[in-house]
Design a protein around this motif. Sequence first.
Motif, PDB file in Angstrom:
ATOM      1  N   GLN A 175       0.850  -1.205   0.000  1.00  0.00           N
ATOM      2  CA  GLN A 175       0.000   0.000   0.000  1.00  0.00           C
ATOM      3  C   GLN A 175       0.882   1.250   0.000  1.00  0.00           C
ATOM      4  OE1 GLN A 175      -3.013   0.511   2.984  1.00  0.00           O
ATOM      5  NE2 GLN A 175      -3.462  -1.681   3.165  1.00  0.00           N
ATOM      6  N   GLN A 210      -0.787 -13.705   1.367  1.00  0.00           N
ATOM      7  CA  GLN A 210      -1.916 -12.795   1.574  1.00  0.00           C
ATOM      8  C   GLN A 210      -2.274 -12.122   0.260  1.00  0.00           C
ATOM      9  OE1 GLN A 210      -0.933  -9.879   4.593  1.00  0.00           O
ATOM     10  NE2 GLN A 210      -1.712 -11.195   6.239  1.00  0.00           N
ATOM     11  N   THR A 253      -5.998   1.262   9.953  1.00  0.00           N
ATOM     12  CA  THR A 253      -7.365   1.549   9.504  1.00  0.00           C
ATOM     13  C   THR A 253      -8.184   2.082  10.677  1.00  0.00           C
ATOM     14  OG1 THR A 253      -7.766  -0.819   9.801  1.00  0.00           O
ATOM     15  CG2 THR A 253      -7.613  -0.007   7.536  1.00  0.00           C
ATOM     16  N   ALA A 285      -9.821  -5.642   7.599  1.00  0.00           N
ATOM     17  CA  ALA A 285     -10.134  -4.559   6.673  1.00  0.00           C
ATOM     18  C   ALA A 285     -10.486  -3.292   7.437  1.00  0.00           C
ATOM     19  CB  ALA A 285     -11.301  -4.961   5.767  1.00  0.00           C
ATOM     20  N   ALA A 307      -9.168  -0.496   2.800  1.00  0.00           N
ATOM     21  CA  ALA A 307      -8.120  -1.496   2.554  1.00  0.00           C
ATOM     22  C   ALA A 307      -8.546  -2.801   3.188  1.00  0.00           C
ATOM     23  CB  ALA A 307      -6.790  -1.029   3.132  1.00  0.00           C
ATOM     24  N   GLY A 309      -6.940  -7.111   3.846  1.00  0.00           N
ATOM     25  CA  GLY A 309      -5.893  -8.109   3.638  1.00  0.00           C
ATOM     26  C   GLY A 309      -6.454  -9.461   3.998  1.00  0.00           C
TER      27      GLY A 309
HETATM   28  N1  DAH Z   1      -2.285  -6.799   7.428  1.00  0.00           N
HETATM   29  C1  DAH Z   1      -3.309  -7.358   8.295  1.00  0.00           C
HETATM   30  C2  DAH Z   1      -2.828  -8.688   8.851  1.00  0.00           C
HETATM   31  O1  DAH Z   1      -1.909  -9.250   8.343  1.00  0.00           O
HETATM   32  C3  DAH Z   1      -4.587  -7.561   7.536  1.00  0.00           C
HETATM   33  C4  DAH Z   1      -5.217  -6.268   7.160  1.00  0.00           C
HETATM   34  C5  DAH Z   1      -6.095  -5.663   8.012  1.00  0.00           C
HETATM   35  C6  DAH Z   1      -4.907  -5.649   5.955  1.00  0.00           C
HETATM   36  C7  DAH Z   1      -6.713  -4.454   7.687  1.00  0.00           C
HETATM   37  C8  DAH Z   1      -5.512  -4.428   5.628  1.00  0.00           C
HETATM   38  C9  DAH Z   1      -6.411  -3.855   6.515  1.00  0.00           C
HETATM   39  O2  DAH Z   1      -5.252  -3.802   4.477  1.00  0.00           O
HETATM   40  O3  DAH Z   1      -6.990  -2.686   6.155  1.00  0.00           O
HETATM   41  O4  DAH Z   1      -3.377  -9.144   9.815  1.00  0.00           O
END
Ligand code: DAH
Length: 340
Positions: A175, A210, A253, A285, A307, A309
């Motif tokens: 991102q 991911q 977020t 998210a 966003a 993931g």
């Molecule tokens: N990066 C987080 C994880 O690995 C997952 C995630 C959560 C990605 C919220 C995002 C987000 O883009 O907005 O647990």
Amino acid sequence: MNATEIETATAEALSDVEAAQTVDAVEAVRIKYLGRKGLLPTVMKGLKALTPEERGPAGRAANTFKQSLNSALGERLAGMQDGDVVESNLSPFDATLPGQWRGIGSQHPISTIIRETVVIFARLGFTVAEGPDIETGYNNFDALNTPEHHPSKDELDTFWFENGDLLRTQTSPVQIRTMKSTPPPLSIITPGRCYRRDTMDATHSANFHQIEGLYVATDVSLADLKGALAYFAREMMGPDVGVRFRPHFFPFTEPSVECDFTCHVCAGKGCRVCKGSGWIEIAGAGMVDPRVFEHVGYDPEVVSGYAFGMGVERIAMVKYGVPDIRMLYENDLRFLHQFA
Ligand code: DAH
């Protein structure tokens, strides 16, 4: 040698061919009978010494000896391994024999999920962006508004290099990279490998995949996020899948949610795979935190975005009913061929 003696030698030679088990052994038989110092030249020289009456039948017997031995040697080699035959100077290649079936590979289920996800989001206008597996601590944590004391920064959770770089723990740093190099608006999807110092068990692996999504424009709301993830859920799992959002926390977020799909195995009734709840957690998210926009030079007063993931292995396990994450990495063809 007269005709009868030559016929006896022929029978002996043919049984020697039958007894030969390797390419080398076959070659030894050839040398013994047909080589320069072998039996055949001796027989041919000996013909002169025979009476004119004996010479005709003996000559014919010598020819038969040579021909039948040659074709027996060829057949014996053809039955052996390809690789061995190449070493032989008889080269009995027979283009009419059926080939050896080596099988065609198939796409790994992890690749299948990634490709299907990319195609689904492409219909919503998302393009693919990628980043490196080795990241800076800044991209992986700091620019994502992760505070110094956050447990994921701990050495016990993350593979750090001595220079402060790390193996990325999530695809979220892409991102940062993309927003730094591209002005808004943008909509990207980012598949890739991630690394965490987890001990391997049925649901954990130190190396996993991911898929990150990022949508930045003006007047983006949580409703847009819910619409996109619900659309994805139906396209990936089928029209009957249920989707729910639970409040959660992520540093990058605000507000943050977790997104669950109804369990594909029991259709939401509750089973071993969903630990009785009927739901499976698929993605984290939320709405992009204004501090993240500040890090990349976007104006949070002007732009907004969402966003998410999600875990690729998690989706594969739920969709295909795979009970143990290790099955996805063991390269066992009995498992993988089921997805061919
Ligand atoms: N990066 C987080 C994880 O690995 C997952 C995630 C959560 C990605 C919220 C995002 C987000 O883009 O907005 O647990």
